[in-house]
Design a protein around this motif. Sequence first.
Motif, PDB file in Angstrom:
ATOM      1  N   ILE A 132       7.292  -1.219 -10.745  1.00 11.90           N
ATOM      2  CA  ILE A 132       8.406  -0.077 -10.806  1.00 11.90           C
ATOM      3  C   ILE A 132       8.411   0.799  -9.672  1.00 11.90           C
ATOM      4  N   LEU A 133       9.392   0.831  -8.827  1.00 11.43           N
ATOM      5  CA  LEU A 133       9.231   1.659  -7.860  1.00 11.43           C
ATOM      6  C   LEU A 133       9.967   3.086  -8.284  1.00 11.43           C
ATOM      7  N   ALA A 187       0.820  -1.333  -0.092  1.00  8.35           N
ATOM      8  CA  ALA A 187      -0.069   0.064   0.075  1.00  8.35           C
ATOM      9  C   ALA A 187       0.966   0.963   0.024  1.00  8.35           C
ATOM     10  N   ALA A 188       2.266   1.103   0.250  1.00  5.01           N
ATOM     11  CA  ALA A 188       3.153   2.294   0.374  1.00  5.01           C
ATOM     12  C   ALA A 188       3.364   2.579  -1.042  1.00  5.01           C
ATOM     13  N   ILE A 189       3.302   2.066  -2.032  1.00  7.06           N
ATOM     14  CA  ILE A 189       3.663   2.232  -3.574  1.00  7.06           C
ATOM     15  C   ILE A 189       2.539   2.824  -4.253  1.00  7.06           C
ATOM     16  N   PRO A 190       2.569   4.094  -4.914  1.00  3.37           N
ATOM     17  CA  PRO A 190       1.696   4.935  -5.362  1.00  3.37           C
ATOM     18  C   PRO A 190       0.806   4.153  -6.376  1.00  3.37           C
ATOM     19  N   TYR A 228      -4.857   3.536   4.201  1.00  6.74           N
ATOM     20  CA  TYR A 228      -4.750   2.676   3.178  1.00  6.74           C
ATOM     21  C   TYR A 228      -6.367   1.986   3.468  1.00  6.74           C
ATOM     22  N   HIS A 229      -6.712   1.251   2.523  1.00  6.22           N
ATOM     23  CA  HIS A 229      -8.067   0.535   2.626  1.00  6.22           C
ATOM     24  C   HIS A 229      -7.768  -1.029   2.442  1.00  6.22           C
ATOM     25  N   LYS A 235      -6.249   2.151 -10.087  1.00 10.57           N
ATOM     26  CA  LYS A 235      -4.922   1.739 -10.603  1.00 10.57           C
ATOM     27  C   LYS A 235      -5.337   0.507 -11.400  1.00 10.57           C
ATOM     28  N   ASN A 236      -3.989   0.021 -12.059  1.00 11.02           N
ATOM     29  CA  ASN A 236      -3.866  -0.906 -12.909  1.00 11.02           C
ATOM     30  C   ASN A 236      -3.186  -1.945 -12.554  1.00 11.02           C
ATOM     31  N   ILE A 237      -2.398  -1.838 -11.216  1.00 14.64           N
ATOM     32  CA  ILE A 237      -1.989  -3.335 -10.353  1.00 14.64           C
ATOM     33  C   ILE A 237      -2.753  -3.428  -9.175  1.00 14.64           C
TER      34      ILE A 237
END
Length: 256
Positions: free
Chosen positions: A189-190, A28-31, A203-204, A85-87
């Motif tokens: 990708i980070l 969840a930390a990854i935008p 987060y959810h 999102k797409n991921i």
Amino acid sequence: MFYKKTVKIIGICGHDFCGSTLLSRLFAAIPSVASGGELRWLIDDPSDKGKCSVCGDRCDVFTPEMKQWLTEDNLYESVATAFGKNILISSDKGWDQYQRFVKEGGLTGIVLFRSLEGTASSDRKHQTVWPITKRSTVEASLAHWVMVYRRLLIWSEQYCKDHVFLNYESLVANPKAIMEKLCDRIGIILERPFPSGQLVTNYHSVLGNPSAHKSGKVYTDLSWKNKLSAAEISFLQNHREAKALLSQMKKRAIKP
């Protein structure tokens, strides 16, 4: 409701209390990633277990309007669309939840596993929350653990070719290094270095482990040393088939 069909699905698989809630919070930390927890409950029990464990009825992602459109055939795509999102990361854990994507070649599986001692201790601890598991003894816990990972090894070898093994203890010992390698392996990708230690609070998530939702940082839980007897620990550590399964998975798991 219109949903995206081109969604990358990353499914976490494993035994109950394998660490999927923690891993979901790290993602969840990854935008660029939508990490929503145990999403099957949005269909199976939308008014209770299908609520957001963080926001409850106030959640602006898992809304009643969104839930009414959900089916087995659009669940994951619809949730990704709701997040924008797409991921999508799902913590549903059961390999059968993802079979639609395995057949279509659109799933990356993460087989998450933790120590037998930690698993047995968590099973016993959460009997009052999820008594349906009925695994208060180490014998019952180990038998179920063996069954789950025996099947997941077969599933990963014969059906889900795009998969990775991940050890919970390695993850909590070095979350930054493990998450960066994991993301590289599964094609995320980070845009910036992965944060170490701290967990996002905005987060959810559907259902999940209450203890993992309450925590503000990643830590190593060794409470099983005080909760299991010496005889129970010895039984777990010397079970032949469990040791063999654990050895196979550790060899294939991501290293820091």
